[in-house]
Write an enzyme that holds these catalytic residues in place. Structure first.
Site, mmCIF file in Angstrom:
data_model
loop_
_atom_site.group_PDB
_atom_site.id
_atom_site.type_symbol
_atom_site.label_atom_id
_atom_site.label_comp_id
_atom_site.label_asym_id
_atom_site.label_seq_id
_atom_site.Cartn_x
_atom_site.Cartn_y
_atom_site.Cartn_z
ATOM 1 N N HIS A 236 13.418 67.088 -83.968
ATOM 2 C CA HIS A 236 12.797 66.704 -82.696
ATOM 3 C C HIS A 236 12.564 65.204 -82.561
ATOM 4 O O HIS A 236 12.559 64.673 -81.456
ATOM 5 C CB HIS A 236 11.533 67.529 -82.461
ATOM 6 N N ARG B 221 9.601 70.752 -72.466
ATOM 7 C CA ARG B 221 9.070 71.123 -73.785
ATOM 8 C C ARG B 221 7.547 70.927 -73.760
ATOM 9 O O ARG B 221 7.036 69.883 -74.181
ATOM 10 C CB ARG B 221 9.688 70.244 -74.881
ATOM 11 N N ARG C 136 8.818 75.637 -70.562
ATOM 12 C CA ARG C 136 8.860 76.487 -71.748
ATOM 13 C C ARG C 136 7.470 76.602 -72.322
ATOM 14 O O ARG C 136 6.761 75.593 -72.449
ATOM 15 C CB ARG C 136 9.811 75.898 -72.790
ATOM 16 N N GLU D 142 17.826 81.771 -79.301
ATOM 17 C CA GLU D 142 17.953 80.741 -80.347
ATOM 18 C C GLU D 142 17.832 81.324 -81.753
ATOM 19 O O GLU D 142 17.842 80.600 -82.735
ATOM 20 C CB GLU D 142 16.952 79.606 -80.123
ATOM 21 N N ASN E 262 20.239 74.290 -80.660
ATOM 22 C CA ASN E 262 19.730 73.556 -81.834
ATOM 23 C C ASN E 262 19.234 74.534 -82.894
ATOM 24 O O ASN E 262 19.549 74.416 -84.073
ATOM 25 C CB ASN E 262 18.579 72.633 -81.443
ATOM 26 N N ASP E 263 18.431 75.485 -82.429
ATOM 27 C CA ASP E 263 17.912 76.466 -83.383
ATOM 28 C C ASP E 263 18.929 77.561 -83.679
ATOM 29 O O ASP E 263 18.971 78.080 -84.796
ATOM 30 C CB ASP E 263 16.615 77.084 -82.849
ATOM 31 N N ARG F 117 17.523 72.007 -89.622
ATOM 32 C CA ARG F 117 18.037 70.986 -88.689
ATOM 33 C C ARG F 117 17.423 69.613 -88.917
ATOM 34 O O ARG F 117 17.928 68.615 -88.416
ATOM 35 C CB ARG F 117 17.816 71.447 -87.233
ATOM 36 N N CYS G 49 20.435 74.786 -73.210
ATOM 37 C CA CYS G 49 19.501 73.656 -73.140
ATOM 38 C C CYS G 49 19.377 72.938 -74.485
ATOM 39 O O CYS G 49 18.595 72.008 -74.622
ATOM 40 C CB CYS G 49 18.130 74.108 -72.649
HETATM 41 C C1 PEP Z 1 16.959 74.510 -79.063
HETATM 42 O O1 PEP Z 1 16.543 75.066 -80.079
HETATM 43 O O2 PEP Z 1 18.178 74.336 -78.836
HETATM 44 C C2 PEP Z 1 16.025 74.017 -78.041
HETATM 45 C C3 PEP Z 1 16.445 73.572 -76.882
HETATM 46 O O3 PEP Z 1 14.706 73.980 -78.363
HETATM 47 P P1 PEP Z 1 14.083 72.901 -79.367
HETATM 48 O O4 PEP Z 1 15.144 71.868 -79.641
HETATM 49 O O5 PEP Z 1 12.896 72.335 -78.724
HETATM 50 O O6 PEP Z 1 13.774 73.710 -80.577
HETATM 51 MG MG MG Z 2 14.502 75.696 -80.211
#
Ligand code: PEP
Ligand code: MG
Length: 589
Positions: A211, A318, A355, A456, A479-480, A490, A527
């Site tokens: 993040h 977020r 979210r 995710e 991402n997750d 990550r 996203c």
């Molecule tokens: C993701 O996991 O792709 C996502 C958009 O949420 P975050 O990056 O905040 O975990």
């Molecule tokens: Mg996520």
């Protein structure tokens, strides 16, 4: 002498500036510039506090009981000596007079320089004096803050703390570009830098989709993370080039290298200006398919950038950033309501997807909030996101009520992160109903919301029918999804080479989610960072995706890809990529 350090490229562009080293343990001091007229006052502030600390220690020495260990008196002597150290005093003056740093910043900067010299000493006794220096600097800082100094055991002050979220706001009173170099920066601290004037930043640790990197990308300034020992190798005030495209730091560059990077910097600026012309162009493919380009935001104020980039809504707010870096108190219903309302109004009638809070893993709350993630064995797999919300129903209800109330002011979608189980879906639905009932009972107005789930976790992507039974739309958090499909943290640079968005398993889960939603006529977007990666745009279009949510700074580059794409022709090619053993090779071809 010129040398380079390699890391991970997380935010594009070139920054050239002098290094500001922010040591993790000394970061919670104010950092700002003072103008010429104030430099004498700042020097006086340090002097007054230093003198006061000297008096304190002298008094302590005089009051020592007769039978006190001899070492204690000797230690106090060392502290007195350090307080009068010429290098400390003249260095602090230099940072204030020549670089216009405020007193605290000047003191910690000079501390870092001397501390490194101690580290390099052969003699163990002298090396250990670094802890004493740290103590006296700490005492001066506390005195400047007006806080009484406790006697801190050597070596324990501030050890291992992350960069704090406080007071890293800089005002623009110097022309020298500055780049921030730190061991680590928390996502909450990164958010503070949005208002600062750092031209770029580099950290020793972190992954591409951690993040901290995500917030850096949203600031649209060049950044490199995972540069291992950068904060050890780079010294305070070194000239540094941050190459955010190549993931490279060049320290003390020669004039030839500087000229080359200056040229690259100007090229980048021209490219930006060229892309800017696409701002008002509708996002349509060659074969006339309309594509929705939405913005990811962290704070309500980010909506200005989203509108400026031509986003047609917010695809991911977020909300956890409202909860982070606060000392001891979470935002109450009214504060959250005002923040969501501000975001909705900032989008002038365009839809906003809020979210629900995704705290945990690499987004911890402030320690003092009493819900620290510290001590969890494996925070990415622990009490995070919806799990955290369901574990604290009053907190979750507060947020749900705030979102529902804000929905009276515009088009709102509510998105729930990290769901995997039917029981979690049912509990979430029942709490949303409960929030509505309490608002009804109190006669508080609220609006309708579309409900969405993040896909995710692989378990969610494999049980889409269940999700589509309950939700109006899905949003794929790549991402997750990548992290949990491939078992790659990550945020860990040590395994970042295995964090592969093009792994066939990841692509299969993404493709199936898009296909199932399209088949059922339900909305679906991506996203995660994949949506803003221009190398992935054609593939996602070919898989049938028509809604992308990303940082505002990436929207125009993705739009350019869309304008050049023929979605119909991309479909069979995407099918080929999906079935390939090496999708990345086909993507590059
Ligand atoms: C993701 O996991 O792709 C996502 C958009 O949420 P975050 O990056 O905040 O975990
Ligand atoms: Mg996520």
């Amino acid at each position: 002498m010129t040398f380079s350090v390699h890391g991970l490229a997380v935010s594009r562009g070139i920054a050239i500036g002098r290094a500001v080293l922010v040591a993790s343990s000394r970061a919670d001091v104010a950092h700002y510039f003072v103008d010429d007229a104030k430099t004498t006052d700042e020097i006086t502030r340090v002097r007054v506090s230093r003198n006061a600390v000297m008096e304190e220690i002298t008094r302590l020495q005089q009051d020592l009981p007769k039978d006190a260990p001899h070492e204690l008196a000797a230690l106090l002597d060392v502290h007195l000596m350090l307080l009068q150290d010429e290098q400390l005093i003249s260095g602090v003056k230099h940072w204030i007079t020549d670089r216009h740093y405020n007193a605290e910043w000047a003191l910690t900067t000079q501390y870092e320089i001397i501390a490194r010299q101690f580290d390099d000493m052969e003699d163990e006794y002298l090396r250990e004096r670094k802890a004493d220096l740290e103590q006296v600097v700490e005492r001066i800082l506390r005195h400047m803050k007006g806080v009484a100094s406790p006697v801190v055991p050597a070596g324990q002050a501030g050890a291992g703390r992350k960069l704090s979220e406080q007071d890293l706001l800089l005002d623009d009173t110097t022309d020298v570009p500055l780049v921030l170099v730190a061991h680590d920066i928390s996502p909450a601290d990164m958010l503070q830098f949005k208002q600062s004037l750092f031209a770029g930043f580099a950290t020793d640790v972190g992954g591409k989709t951690a993040h901290t990197a995500i917030v850096a990308r949203s600031m649209d300034i060049p950044a490199v993370v995972g540069a291992r020992s950068a904060s050890q190798l780079i010294k305070q005030d070194d000239w540094v080039i941050i190459d955010g495209d190549a993931g490279l730091l060049i320290v003390d560059p020669s004039p030839i290298i500087l000229a080359e990077y200056g040229f690259k910097q100007r090229q980048g600026e021209l490219e930006r200006q060229r892309l800017n012309r696409l701002k008002n162009t509708p996002a349509l493919t060659i074969d006339g398919q309309r594509v929705e380009l939405l913005a990811n935001i962290e704070m309500p104020e980010d909506t200005a950038g989203a509108v400026a980039a031509g986003a047609v809504g917010v695809g991911l707010f977020r909300s956890e950033f409202l909860f982070m870096g606060r000392t001891g108190r979470l935002p109450d219903e009214e504060e959250q309501y005002q923040a969501y309302r501000k975001a909705i109004e900032g989008m002038h009638g365009l839809p906003v997807t809020i979210r629900t809070v995704d705290i945990g893993s690499d987004k911890p709350l402030d320690k003092l909030a009493g819900r620290a993630q510290d001590g969890q064995l494996n925070p990415a797999l622990g009490l995070r996101a919806i799990r955290w919300s369901l574990a604290d129903p009053p907190m979750f209800l507060t947020q749900l009520r705030a979102i529902l109330r804000a929905a009276a002011h515009g088009q709102v979608n509510m998105l729930v992160p990290m769901l995997a189980h039917a029981s979690e879906i049912r509990q979430t639905m029942s709490l949303i109903d409960h929030a509505r009932v309490t608002l009804d009972n109190q006669g508080v107005p609220y609006g309708p919301v579309q409900l969405g789930a993040m896909i995710e976790i692989p378990a969610a992507a494999l049980t889409l029918k269940l999700f589509l039974k309950y939700f109006d739309f899905l949003s794929i958090g790549t991402n997750d999804l990548i992290q949990y499909t491939l078992a790659i943290d990550r945020a860990d640079e040590a395994v970042s080479h295995l964090y592969d968005p093009c792994h066939p398993a990841v692509l299969r889960l993404v493709a199936d989610t898009i296909a199932e939603c399209n088949a059922q006529g339900k909305g679906v977007s991506v996203c995660g960072e994949m949506a803003g990666d221009t190398a992935m745009t054609r593939l996602l279009l070919g898989l049938g995706l028509r809604s992308f949510s990303m940082h505002p700074s990436q929207i125009l580059a993705v739009k350019q890809q869309i304008l050049r794409a023929d979605a119909g022709k991309l479909q069979p090619w995407a099918e080929q990529v999906l079935n390939s053993e090496d999708p990345a090779a086909l993507l590059q071809a």
